[in-house]
Design a protein around this motif. Structure first.
Motif, PDB file in Angstrom:
ATOM      1  N   PHE A 157      -0.955  30.388 -37.397  1.00 61.65           N
ATOM      2  CA  PHE A 157       0.299  30.758 -36.735  1.00 61.65           C
ATOM      3  C   PHE A 157       1.105  29.514 -36.369  1.00 61.65           C
ATOM      4  O   PHE A 157       2.321  29.490 -36.464  1.00 61.65           O
ATOM      5  CB  PHE A 157       0.018  31.585 -35.474  1.00 61.65           C
ATOM      6  CG  PHE A 157      -0.361  33.000 -35.777  1.00 61.65           C
ATOM      7  CD1 PHE A 157       0.544  33.839 -36.406  1.00 61.65           C
ATOM      8  CD2 PHE A 157      -1.612  33.487 -35.454  1.00 61.65           C
ATOM      9  CE1 PHE A 157       0.220  35.153 -36.697  1.00 61.65           C
ATOM     10  CE2 PHE A 157      -1.950  34.800 -35.753  1.00 61.65           C
ATOM     11  CZ  PHE A 157      -1.046  35.632 -36.374  1.00 61.65           C
ATOM     12  N   TYR A 158       0.371  28.488 -35.953  1.00 56.04           N
ATOM     13  CA  TYR A 158       1.037  27.234 -35.607  1.00 56.04           C
ATOM     14  C   TYR A 158       1.806  26.682 -36.801  1.00 56.04           C
ATOM     15  O   TYR A 158       2.974  26.317 -36.692  1.00 56.04           O
ATOM     16  CB  TYR A 158       0.002  26.230 -35.100  1.00 56.04           C
ATOM     17  CG  TYR A 158       0.530  24.834 -34.925  1.00 56.04           C
ATOM     18  CD1 TYR A 158       1.312  24.498 -33.833  1.00 56.04           C
ATOM     19  CD2 TYR A 158       0.263  23.855 -35.873  1.00 56.04           C
ATOM     20  CE1 TYR A 158       1.812  23.228 -33.675  1.00 56.04           C
ATOM     21  CE2 TYR A 158       0.754  22.567 -35.722  1.00 56.04           C
ATOM     22  CZ  TYR A 158       1.529  22.261 -34.626  1.00 56.04           C
ATOM     23  OH  TYR A 158       2.018  21.002 -34.481  1.00 56.04           O
ATOM     24  N   TRP A 159       1.126  26.657 -37.955  1.00 50.43           N
ATOM     25  CA  TRP A 159       1.803  26.106 -39.133  1.00 50.43           C
ATOM     26  C   TRP A 159       2.975  26.976 -39.569  1.00 50.43           C
ATOM     27  O   TRP A 159       4.000  26.471 -39.998  1.00 50.43           O
ATOM     28  CB  TRP A 159       0.794  25.949 -40.290  1.00 50.43           C
ATOM     29  CG  TRP A 159       0.040  24.661 -40.207  1.00 50.43           C
ATOM     30  CD1 TRP A 159       0.558  23.435 -39.897  1.00 50.43           C
ATOM     31  CD2 TRP A 159      -1.364  24.465 -40.398  1.00 50.43           C
ATOM     32  NE1 TRP A 159      -0.441  22.488 -39.883  1.00 50.43           N
ATOM     33  CE2 TRP A 159      -1.636  23.091 -40.192  1.00 50.43           C
ATOM     34  CE3 TRP A 159      -2.426  25.309 -40.727  1.00 50.43           C
ATOM     35  CZ2 TRP A 159      -2.907  22.542 -40.304  1.00 50.43           C
ATOM     36  CZ3 TRP A 159      -3.694  24.773 -40.859  1.00 50.43           C
ATOM     37  CH2 TRP A 159      -3.938  23.393 -40.639  1.00 50.43           C
ATOM     38  N   ILE A 160       2.798  28.278 -39.466  1.00 50.68           N
ATOM     39  CA  ILE A 160       3.903  29.162 -39.874  1.00 50.68           C
ATOM     40  C   ILE A 160       5.136  28.916 -39.011  1.00 50.68           C
ATOM     41  O   ILE A 160       6.246  28.733 -39.524  1.00 50.68           O
ATOM     42  CB  ILE A 160       3.487  30.649 -39.779  1.00 50.68           C
ATOM     43  CG1 ILE A 160       2.415  30.949 -40.821  1.00 50.68           C
ATOM     44  CG2 ILE A 160       4.685  31.563 -39.972  1.00 50.68           C
ATOM     45  CD1 ILE A 160       1.817  32.325 -40.701  1.00 50.68           C
ATOM     46  N   ILE A 161       4.921  28.889 -37.687  1.00 45.21           N
ATOM     47  CA  ILE A 161       6.094  28.730 -36.823  1.00 45.21           C
ATOM     48  C   ILE A 161       6.669  27.321 -36.961  1.00 45.21           C
ATOM     49  O   ILE A 161       7.883  27.126 -36.864  1.00 45.21           O
ATOM     50  CB  ILE A 161       5.785  29.089 -35.351  1.00 45.21           C
ATOM     51  CG1 ILE A 161       7.076  29.237 -34.530  1.00 45.21           C
ATOM     52  CG2 ILE A 161       4.886  28.079 -34.684  1.00 45.21           C
ATOM     53  CD1 ILE A 161       7.982  30.337 -34.961  1.00 45.21           C
ATOM     54  N   LEU A 162       5.811  26.335 -37.246  1.00 43.41           N
ATOM     55  CA  LEU A 162       6.312  24.980 -37.499  1.00 43.41           C
ATOM     56  C   LEU A 162       7.212  24.974 -38.728  1.00 43.41           C
ATOM     57  O   LEU A 162       8.303  24.395 -38.719  1.00 43.41           O
ATOM     58  CB  LEU A 162       5.141  24.007 -37.674  1.00 43.41           C
ATOM     59  CG  LEU A 162       5.547  22.580 -38.028  1.00 43.41           C
ATOM     60  CD1 LEU A 162       6.360  21.950 -36.907  1.00 43.41           C
ATOM     61  CD2 LEU A 162       4.330  21.714 -38.331  1.00 43.41           C
ATOM     62  N   ALA A 163       6.742  25.672 -39.781  1.00 47.01           N
ATOM     63  CA  ALA A 163       7.545  25.739 -41.002  1.00 47.01           C
ATOM     64  C   ALA A 163       8.891  26.407 -40.711  1.00 47.01           C
ATOM     65  O   ALA A 163       9.940  25.939 -41.167  1.00 47.01           O
ATOM     66  CB  ALA A 163       6.787  26.510 -42.079  1.00 47.01           C
ATOM     67  N   LEU A 164       8.843  27.490 -39.943  1.00 45.80           N
ATOM     68  CA  LEU A 164      10.095  28.185 -39.603  1.00 45.80           C
ATOM     69  C   LEU A 164      11.034  27.270 -38.811  1.00 45.80           C
ATOM     70  O   LEU A 164      12.240  27.232 -39.055  1.00 45.80           O
ATOM     71  CB  LEU A 164       9.806  29.450 -38.792  1.00 45.80           C
ATOM     72  CG  LEU A 164       9.225  30.643 -39.554  1.00 45.80           C
ATOM     73  CD1 LEU A 164       8.917  31.790 -38.612  1.00 45.80           C
ATOM     74  CD2 LEU A 164      10.199  31.103 -40.628  1.00 45.80           C
ATOM     75  N   THR A 165      10.444  26.536 -37.860  1.00 44.34           N
ATOM     76  CA  THR A 165      11.272  25.656 -37.035  1.00 44.34           C
ATOM     77  C   THR A 165      11.915  24.566 -37.883  1.00 44.34           C
ATOM     78  O   THR A 165      13.112  24.284 -37.754  1.00 44.34           O
ATOM     79  CB  THR A 165      10.427  25.021 -35.921  1.00 44.34           C
ATOM     80  OG1 THR A 165       9.743  26.062 -35.223  1.00 44.34           O
ATOM     81  CG2 THR A 165      11.292  24.250 -34.946  1.00 44.34           C
ATOM     82  N   VAL A 166      11.106  23.940 -38.757  1.00 45.28           N
ATOM     83  CA  VAL A 166      11.653  22.886 -39.609  1.00 45.28           C
ATOM     84  C   VAL A 166      12.737  23.463 -40.512  1.00 45.28           C
ATOM     85  O   VAL A 166      13.805  22.867 -40.691  1.00 45.28           O
ATOM     86  CB  VAL A 166      10.520  22.220 -40.433  1.00 45.28           C
ATOM     87  CG1 VAL A 166      11.105  21.315 -41.505  1.00 45.28           C
ATOM     88  CG2 VAL A 166       9.596  21.441 -39.520  1.00 45.28           C
ATOM     89  N   ALA A 167      12.465  24.667 -41.040  1.00 42.07           N
ATOM     90  CA  ALA A 167      13.479  25.306 -41.894  1.00 42.07           C
ATOM     91  C   ALA A 167      14.770  25.535 -41.115  1.00 42.07           C
ATOM     92  O   ALA A 167      15.864  25.320 -41.641  1.00 42.07           O
ATOM     93  CB  ALA A 167      12.946  26.630 -42.435  1.00 42.07           C
ATOM     94  N   SER A 168      14.636  25.946 -39.843  1.00 38.49           N
ATOM     95  CA  SER A 168      15.849  26.206 -39.053  1.00 38.49           C
ATOM     96  C   SER A 168      16.604  24.907 -38.790  1.00 38.49           C
ATOM     97  O   SER A 168      17.830  24.884 -38.777  1.00 38.49           O
ATOM     98  CB  SER A 168      15.504  26.917 -37.746  1.00 38.49           C
ATOM     99  OG  SER A 168      14.884  26.027 -36.843  1.00 38.49           O
TER     100      SER A 168
END
Lengths: 320, 290
Positions: free
Chosen positions: A157-168
């Motif tokens: 979950f950490y990596w997923i939300i990190l990816a989303l944050t970086v994408a944003s």
């Protein structure tokens, strides 16, 4: 270019972090912080860049959250469809609210209040109809498997939300340099002047709110998969609406890194407050509120403004 | 078809409940009309005043109605101080900062209340709490009737003060044209603080009128604040007669919504009216600046 380098560096450093074996507590802390950095970025696009203050961003979050859960629980479809439904639901709600309020030219606090009212309408409806499980809420059956988008460890979950944050972050970075971003900023700075220069105000705002809806809806889907539960209060209560605008304003609205800085600062402050005040109900949040006031007093332009504050600016607000 | 007596009682209950909303909204509309700020601390300051009434009653045996002058003066001083020392200074004249500061203040007040009083609901026991009179077949609690009358009276007094007194003239001048008011020698910071103080003093009065029939708990303000905003917008931001009319309409809306759609779903009527007003008549029913 420097901005891109910072985003990439941030992504890489944060991505390798779980390798050093942080505690579950640290990972949960960072996951929630990143979630609000991500959701805050959504608020920032419309509020920070477009000048349209929303007090009801939870409506997109809740739409995504409910869409994900309902698709799985009520229709028995997989979480991947739930994900698509979340993005679609967020975007549609954005389209609807945006169309209605921008068509009638709502600005400033009127727009803020109408978003608040829409969130409340959604909460009451979710509380009353059968498909949402009414007041009791809905629970997604626990079945951890990557295909179900449910994971045992906290790292995923950490990596997923990190990816989303970086994408944003990348998205906003691109937006700043695009025609759309320029239109949005022009509307924020002077709507009438922008109109006079030929900017299609209605379309630009509508685009922005649909984008925010889709982004925030996806954030709701993430929350759904992580906690596997939804009720009207989580989805459409005031908490998310308030926190997303807090992180953006505290960090510095209308800046790429504002929401991220704000989320980090606020989550740290609340952690410090919890540590110093122990578990006495009330006192830790009271300290949090006090620190918020202090921060606004001394950093009127947000944390990001620290770096950009100039002497001229200082004089300006001393005068007013 | 519904029993006429049900409709009649719905009408009376709606008007009585609406007058409470109007009371809470009167202060909010003044603060919005003059300072142009959305006062997020409104609900928690109401809660604070309600605890004030509760403490005065339980510790000193002061009747809620007798406590009214104490509360009004105390809340005015608190409001004046808050605006002068904290909100005005911390906001640097930026709207989003005012929002953050009032939000921060409300978080502090609410959680201090939670710390001192825990989450329990508290009530005061006054002998007349259940006294009621019959109006054409419907029983009406006298304290609620008093609150209704007081709401009308307070709205009228505020209106008179704003229209006729020197302070009122200064408040209107500042609301219309801040720089111009400063140029003719009005102390703008002082007037801001006075307006905020009067707005908060209204909450003190509301708390005294509420407590005989209501209960208090740390988040009691939430139930009022969103509705108060609705009332303010419906009536027209900055208009006292508007706040009164808006409050009564919202009370009726809630009462009849509850009658036809059920208790929890009936609330939706309030917000649909709110959205419709925002869209079609954003200046409100009696919209005019203070």
């Amino acid at each position: 270019m420097r901005t891109l380098a910072i985003i990439v560096l941030f992504g890489l450093v944060m991505a390798v972090l779980p390798v050093f074996g942080p505690t579950d507590f640290t990972l949960s802390f960072l996951t929630l912080m990143l979630l609000f950095a991500y959701l805050g970025q959504g608020w920032n696009i419309l509020g920070g860049y477009g000048g349209q203050f929303s007090f009801g961003n939870t409506v997109f979050f809740g739409a995504g959250l409910y869409a994900t859960v309902i698709v799985q629980v009520q229709f028995g479809l997989g979480p991947w469809l739930g994900l698509a439904a979340a993005i679609l639901a967020g975007a549609l709600v954005g389209l609807f609210i945006g169309w209605v309020s921008f068509r009638y030219g709502l600005r400033g606090s009127y727009f803020a209040l109408v978003t608040l009212a829409f969130a409340e309408v959604f909460r009451i409806v979710a509380n009353s109809v059968a498909i949402t499980g009414a007041g009791a809420g809905l629970q997604v059956p626990l079945d951890p498997a990557p295909a179900n988008l449910q994971f045992v460890g906290r790292e995923s979950f950490y990596w997923i939300i990190l990816a989303l944050t970086v994408a944003s972050l990348l998205l906003v970075w691109q937006m700043e340099r695009s025609r759309f971003g320029a239109y949005l900023i022009a509307i924020r700075d002077d709507e009438d002047a922008a109109r006079a220069l030929g900017v299609d105000i209605f379309r630009t705002k509508l685009k922005a709110i649909v984008l925010v809806g889709a982004l925030t809806g996806l954030g709701g889907a993430f929350y759904a998969q992580m906690f596997l539960y939804v009720d009207p209060h989580i989805a459409f209560g005031v908490a998310v609406s308030v926190e997303v605008l807090l992180v953006s304003i505290v960090g510095g609205m209308g800046t790429i890194f504002g929401p991220l800085l704000g989320a980090a600062a606020l989550h740290l402050i609340s952690e410090v407050a919890r540590e110093t005040m122990g578990n006495t109900p009330g006192l830790n949040l009271a300290l949090y509120g006090a620190l918020l006031v202090v921060m606004v007093t001394f950093l009127p332009k947000g944390l990001f403004g620290l770096a950009t504050v100039s002497a001229g600016r200082l004089f300006k607000f001393r005068r007013s | 078809m519904l029993d006429p007596i049900l409709l009649w009682s719905g009408l009376i209950n709606g008007l009585l409940q609406g007058s409470i909303y109007a009371l809470v909204a009167l202060g909010l509309t003044l603060i919005y009309g003059v300072l142009h700020i959305i006062n997020f601390a409104h609900g928690s300051l109401l809660m604070l005043a309600m605890y004030g009434v509760f403490l005065l009653f339980t510790n000193f045996g002061i009747d809620p109605y007798a406590a009214l002058p104490i509360l009004v003066i105390g809340m005015f001083a608190l409001g004046y101080g808050l605006q002068r020392v904290l909100i005005g200074r911390a906001s640097h004249g930026r709207d989003e900062n005012i929002l953050l500061v009032t939000l921060g203040i409300s978080i502090v007040i609410e959680n201090l209340a939670l710390f001192f009083f825990q989450g329990d609901t508290r009530t005061i026991d006054v002998p007349y709490a259940f006294d009621s009179i019959e109006i054409a077949g419907v029983f009406v609690a006298i304290p609620r009737l008093i609150a209704f009358g007081a709401a009308l009276l307070i709205a009228a007094l505020l209106w008179l003060m704003i229209q006729r007194s020197d302070v009122g003239r200064a408040i209107r001048a500042v609301a219309k044209e801040k720089q111009g008011a400063r140029l003719v020698g009005i102390n703008v910071d002082h007037i801001y603080a006075v307006s905020y103080g009067i707005g908060i003093a209204c909450l003190g009065a509301a708390a005294c009128l509420l407590m005989p029939t209501y209960l208090v708990y740390p988040t009691v303000g939430h139930a009022f604040v969103l509705i108060a905003f609705t009332v303010v917008v419906l009536g027209g931001m900055g208009s006292f007669p508007g706040a009164l009319l808006g409050g009564l309409l919202i009370g009726l809306c809630e009462s009849f919504g509850g009658l036809f759609l059920g208790e929890s779903f009936g609330q939706i009527g309030i917000f649909l009216v709110f959205i419709a007003v925002l869209l079609f008549r954003p200046s409100g029913l009696l919209g005019s600046r203070v």
